[in-house]
Design a protein around this motif. Sequence first.
Motif, PDB file in Angstrom:
ATOM      1  N   UNK A 153       0.842  -1.211   0.000  1.00 55.41           N
ATOM      2  CA  UNK A 153       0.000   0.000   0.000  1.00 55.41           C
ATOM      3  C   UNK A 153       0.877   1.261   0.000  1.00 55.41           C
ATOM      4  N   UNK A 154       0.671   2.129  -0.969  1.00 52.80           N
ATOM      5  CA  UNK A 154       1.412   3.394  -0.995  1.00 52.80           C
ATOM      6  C   UNK A 154       0.881   4.338   0.079  1.00 52.80           C
ATOM      7  N   UNK A 155       1.758   5.059   0.755  1.00 49.75           N
ATOM      8  CA  UNK A 155       1.353   6.118   1.672  1.00 49.75           C
ATOM      9  C   UNK A 155       2.198   7.366   1.403  1.00 49.75           C
ATOM     10  N   UNK A 156       1.572   8.515   1.440  1.00 48.58           N
ATOM     11  CA  UNK A 156       2.301   9.780   1.269  1.00 48.58           C
ATOM     12  C   UNK A 156       2.331  10.480   2.616  1.00 48.58           C
ATOM     13  N   UNK A 157       3.085   9.891   3.535  1.00 48.04           N
ATOM     14  CA  UNK A 157       3.035  10.348   4.917  1.00 48.04           C
ATOM     15  C   UNK A 157       4.340  10.975   5.400  1.00 48.04           C
ATOM     16  N   UNK A 158       5.390  10.858   4.619  1.00 48.86           N
ATOM     17  CA  UNK A 158       6.682  11.421   5.014  1.00 48.86           C
ATOM     18  C   UNK A 158       7.615  11.343   3.808  1.00 48.86           C
ATOM     19  N   UNK A 159       8.717  12.064   3.895  1.00 47.12           N
ATOM     20  CA  UNK A 159       9.702  11.977   2.818  1.00 47.12           C
ATOM     21  C   UNK A 159      10.248  10.550   2.740  1.00 47.12           C
ATOM     22  N   UNK A 160      10.440   9.927   3.907  1.00 48.92           N
ATOM     23  CA  UNK A 160      10.950   8.545   3.902  1.00 48.92           C
ATOM     24  C   UNK A 160       9.956   7.587   3.257  1.00 48.92           C
ATOM     25  N   UNK A 161       8.664   7.793   3.516  1.00 50.24           N
ATOM     26  CA  UNK A 161       7.651   6.913   2.919  1.00 50.24           C
ATOM     27  C   UNK A 161       7.621   7.067   1.409  1.00 50.24           C
ATOM     28  N   UNK A 162       7.912   8.276   0.925  1.00 55.15           N
ATOM     29  CA  UNK A 162       7.920   8.513  -0.517  1.00 55.15           C
ATOM     30  C   UNK A 162       9.208   7.987  -1.148  1.00 55.15           C
ATOM     31  N   UNK A 163      10.334   8.349  -0.525  1.00 59.76           N
ATOM     32  CA  UNK A 163      11.628   8.039  -1.122  1.00 59.76           C
ATOM     33  C   UNK A 163      12.018   9.133  -2.110  1.00 59.76           C
ATOM     34  N   UNK A 164      13.322   9.252  -2.359  1.00 61.95           N
ATOM     35  CA  UNK A 164      13.808  10.392  -3.143  1.00 61.95           C
ATOM     36  C   UNK A 164      13.360  10.348  -4.599  1.00 61.95           C
ATOM     37  N   UNK A 165      13.145   9.160  -5.145  1.00 63.18           N
ATOM     38  CA  UNK A 165      12.702   9.083  -6.542  1.00 63.18           C
ATOM     39  C   UNK A 165      11.288   9.622  -6.716  1.00 63.18           C
ATOM     40  N   UNK A 166      10.423   9.282  -5.777  1.00 61.18           N
ATOM     41  CA  UNK A 166       9.047   9.779  -5.869  1.00 61.18           C
ATOM     42  C   UNK A 166       9.020  11.283  -5.609  1.00 61.18           C
ATOM     43  N   UNK A 167       9.836  11.745  -4.677  1.00 59.64           N
ATOM     44  CA  UNK A 167       9.944  13.199  -4.476  1.00 59.64           C
ATOM     45  C   UNK A 167      10.302  13.871  -5.805  1.00 59.64           C
ATOM     46  N   UNK A 168      11.244  13.304  -6.502  1.00 55.53           N
ATOM     47  CA  UNK A 168      11.665  13.864  -7.791  1.00 55.53           C
ATOM     48  C   UNK A 168      10.510  13.849  -8.794  1.00 55.53           C
ATOM     49  N   UNK A 169       9.831  12.730  -8.847  1.00 48.52           N
ATOM     50  CA  UNK A 169       8.730  12.598  -9.798  1.00 48.52           C
ATOM     51  C   UNK A 169       7.585  13.568  -9.483  1.00 48.52           C
ATOM     52  N   UNK A 170       7.266  13.674  -8.194  1.00 44.26           N
ATOM     53  CA  UNK A 170       6.168  14.561  -7.790  1.00 44.26           C
ATOM     54  C   UNK A 170       6.498  16.010  -8.140  1.00 44.26           C
ATOM     55  N   UNK A 171       7.722  16.430  -7.848  1.00 42.59           N
ATOM     56  CA  UNK A 171       8.093  17.822  -8.146  1.00 42.59           C
ATOM     57  C   UNK A 171       8.096  18.072  -9.654  1.00 42.59           C
ATOM     58  N   UNK A 172       8.530  17.090 -10.409  1.00 45.62           N
ATOM     59  CA  UNK A 172       8.541  17.256 -11.870  1.00 45.62           C
ATOM     60  C   UNK A 172       7.128  17.362 -12.430  1.00 45.62           C
ATOM     61  N   UNK A 173       6.248  16.481 -11.951  1.00 45.23           N
ATOM     62  CA  UNK A 173       4.852  16.528 -12.402  1.00 45.23           C
ATOM     63  C   UNK A 173       4.204  17.851 -12.004  1.00 45.23           C
ATOM     64  N   UNK A 174       4.418  18.250 -10.759  1.00 47.94           N
ATOM     65  CA  UNK A 174       3.815  19.491 -10.260  1.00 47.94           C
ATOM     66  C   UNK A 174       4.231  20.676 -11.122  1.00 47.94           C
ATOM     67  N   UNK A 175       5.516  20.718 -11.430  1.00 47.02           N
ATOM     68  CA  UNK A 175       6.056  21.859 -12.183  1.00 47.02           C
ATOM     69  C   UNK A 175       5.488  21.879 -13.596  1.00 47.02           C
ATOM     70  N   UNK A 176       5.359  20.702 -14.196  1.00 43.47           N
ATOM     71  CA  UNK A 176       4.862  20.656 -15.576  1.00 43.47           C
ATOM     72  C   UNK A 176       3.361  20.950 -15.635  1.00 43.47           C
ATOM     73  N   UNK A 177       2.608  20.294 -14.775  1.00 44.35           N
ATOM     74  CA  UNK A 177       1.144  20.448 -14.807  1.00 44.35           C
ATOM     75  C   UNK A 177       0.714  21.870 -14.455  1.00 44.35           C
ATOM     76  N   UNK A 178       1.553  22.553 -13.668  1.00 48.19           N
ATOM     77  CA  UNK A 178       1.210  23.936 -13.286  1.00 48.19           C
ATOM     78  C   UNK A 178       1.089  24.818 -14.518  1.00 48.19           C
ATOM     79  N   UNK A 179       1.817  24.484 -15.564  1.00 45.13           N
ATOM     80  CA  UNK A 179       1.797  25.312 -16.778  1.00 45.13           C
ATOM     81  C   UNK A 179       0.690  24.897 -17.748  1.00 45.13           C
TER      82      UNK A 179
END
Lengths: 329, 329, 329
Positions: C1-27
């Motif tokens: 089960x995925x949880x978005x409860x902490x940076x550790x729960x996400x891991x650095x790759x998902x942090x990267x992916x989330x920030x990339x998606x956020x930045x692109x979708x914002x435009x």
Amino acid sequence: MKHATSIAALGLDIVDRVLATARQWKREPHRRHLEGKLLGMLFFNPSLRTRASFEAVMLRGGGAAIVLDAGNDTRKLEDRVGAVMDGDRPEHLKEAVPVLSRFVDALAVRTFAAGVDDDIDNADGILRAFEHYATVPVISMESAREHPCQGLADLLTIEEQFGAAKSLPVALTWAPHIKPLPKAVPNSFLLTAAARGCEVRVAHPPGFDLHPTVVAEAERYAAETGGSIRFTHDQAAAISGARVVYAKAWGPATRAALPPETVRQHGDWMISPEHMQGAATDAIFLHCLPVRRNVEVADAVLDKPWSRVIDEAENRFHVQRALLEWLLH
Amino acid sequence: MKHATSIAALGLDIVDRVLATARQWKREPHRRHLEGKLLGMLFFNPSLRTRASFEAVMLRGGGAAIVLDAGNDTRKLEDRVGAVMDGDRPEHLKEAVPVLSRFVDALAVRTFAAGVDDDIDNADGILRAFEHYATVPVISMESAREHPCQGLADLLTIEEQFGAAKSLPVALTWAPHIKPLPKAVPNSFLLTAAARGCEVRVAHPPGFDLHPTVVAEAERYAAETGGSIRFTHDQAAAISGARVVYAKAWGPATRAALPPETVRQHGDWMISPEHMQGAATDAIFLHCLPVRRNVEVADAVLDKPWSRVIDEAENRFHVQRALLEWLLH
Amino acid sequence: MKHATSIAALGLDIVDRVLATARQWKREPHRRHLEGKLLGMLFFNPSLRTRASFEAVMLRGGGAAIVLDAGNDTRKLEDRVGAVMDGDRPEHLKEAVPVLSRFVDALAVRTFAAGVDDDIDNADGILRAFEHYATVPVISMESAREHPCQGLADLLTIEEQFGAAKSLPVALTWAPHIKPLPKAVPNSFLLTAAARGCEVRVAHPPGFDLHPTVVAEAERYAAETGGSIRFTHDQAAAISGARVVYAKAWGPATRAALPPETVRQHGDWMISPEHMQGAATDAIFLHCLPVRRNVEVADAVLDKPWSRVIDEAENRFHVQRALLEWLLH
């Protein structure tokens, strides 16, 4: 105007139809059967399951809900006819209910028993006022006398487990609590189980009788469906061989008869694994929730496989979906 | 940036357009004209009609609303510029309003008069701050000075009944209450009735004058539309021959001039059937609700056919739908 | 089960992916990527940005949210395992969380630090209970230890401004307040900035240390990403040459070590334009909001172009949208 405010308001045929729809739709993907529909939800009392499950029904179905906490989001509401409104309730149901009716397709209301006089609670004045003043269908999210959606969810859970409820021995047992609680849930379990033909055993300590009009109504249903109802003060006898053990705290029949602190007594009525041993080997345990763990029911009952309390809560969604399908079409 | 915050912000042409749209759309099926639109609703005060009707407008129109109770759902909000924020209000409107603007397509706000000083209430500081800090259109759900959606709903109700409001004799009469109430509703009825050319009679006991700037603004509208405004302390004279009797409680012009308990006096101003007898034979009775029955208005007025208070409340939905159509397109 | 409860729960790759998606979708225009999805939101603490931004994410995306204030809309919730529930918390998370899981596609929860013991807060018991009892993905809307959506929004704001955060000198500076605040926000800024490779300087008065496990975790991220972390009691040194000045109030490391009134001291730590002069000429100012103006931060900092606090708040929407996209697909 259709109202889903009690088992009597529905009638046994609609109860049958609602349970059949709920059971069938539960196995199928969500359908958008409430597209464009708006449900107004008015709470006189707090809620978690009821609020979340009704909102989920509307939203999953393609509709939406408007949720109002009476006295918080809104001002406090008066219900006394002819009142000189110079107190702390600046709006009358005579206005609030027809006004809300103009904005939504159905009105859902939650209002608890005052707990001062069983006859008054049994008359269900606020719910009756909603039925009277509303110009759209009314659905009860629990009232002073009944909690019909809970009763339907209870029976759906039982029928899912055992195929049919007819002639099934089910025990409704009183449980201890820190304060006297309303009787809407035990009333609805008794009424709905009788309406489905169960062999119902109700156990409670002396002084905690359910209201005579509720018992009489349940007996009429039992006579019609071939079910039976037995009351006892012997908890073990009620549970013995039962396929369903349903625990619920409720208050004394009259406040005069028993002081409030009495409900803290009878600690041995708390449902424990020993109680469950007396039931049938395939018995399931039910409770409407919220449950005070280790006061009403022991952890060792709630945390075991016989407990179906989470499925039972989920079934609120399924029966309410079926009810709204009937109510709004 | 368009704002729907007052009759002046709208202007008489938009008032005309909104009422025309409201009247026409009321006769037609719901249209999904707000598809994908989000309204942020921020309440500093409780609400039933306003909350339910605005949510219904958004949901019926295919959009949605995000509802926030300031100080409950959120922390308490500060509005004083330059404040050292070491008290009980940890967030400033300077942040809250632009932040919310980023999430929604329009912001609706309800904020009542403080009731300490009519000049301060009349300046409508919190609503001005919303207009100033918002980066999306702002709509008033009632502010210290005005309740424009109520005034528009009142006039829609009148125009539906009588075809047009021009030259119609309408009486706005003060009513008793248990406490001093804000003047936004009487202000808005006066302004909107004047903006539609009514012959407005305002009756109140001495000391309950409306604010001079509101009166001056209403007189400008009356001059433009051919309407008229008359103030009197003689309730019967104001009602005599009126086609509309509009009752509303409000507080004294200044707290210094009259002690709060004064509002409990003048019990004979409570609207009774005898008052209605003095009006035209086809007169209708209006009140914005909530109404304290048998304090402001007798049951025997509210429960008779001349009462249009439920239609008036329903019309909140219709004028707000038309306002949002204008505001968001 | 995925949880978005902490940076550790996400891991650095998902942090990267989330920030990339956020930045692109914002435009890009809103996309209906959450069609038919339901988010259950449970608040143990008040909220403005969090509530509005999460609801906006769901509604803009074609889904919807069910919002519950624990203890207001619902009864108070118990989390202690094995408790005899005879107090003021009549429902256990053992029931509430799995029941809500049956009605929604993901559960979002906000729960603050108790602030009595940093070790207890750091263990994040209520959030852990949600992860344990939930049968759908859980997302943190701030917990005792972390506020991951805030940290992600902070870094999105920084990366939008400077292209990338790697090796960027950023100063996290303690600020005065009228009471001891939780450490979730400084923790999350430290963790997320380290996870993105920033050169992080943390300045606070003696006694306000962050928890050792948070610092150790941040140092692991810094080691992995080539970032660095430095702690100092010298505010000016931390800010000197920084491209980002991030101000936030938080409480002492232990209540025993410092009396509560200490947080009112260190008034000279309030961020003023003079502080900003020490930063890089293109430095931006950040704060998670709400901010106590002229207590934590001077008006003259917040009202100047270097302030990005409104953009930072808007970015909550963008990172949460990307998080839910990941969480629900």
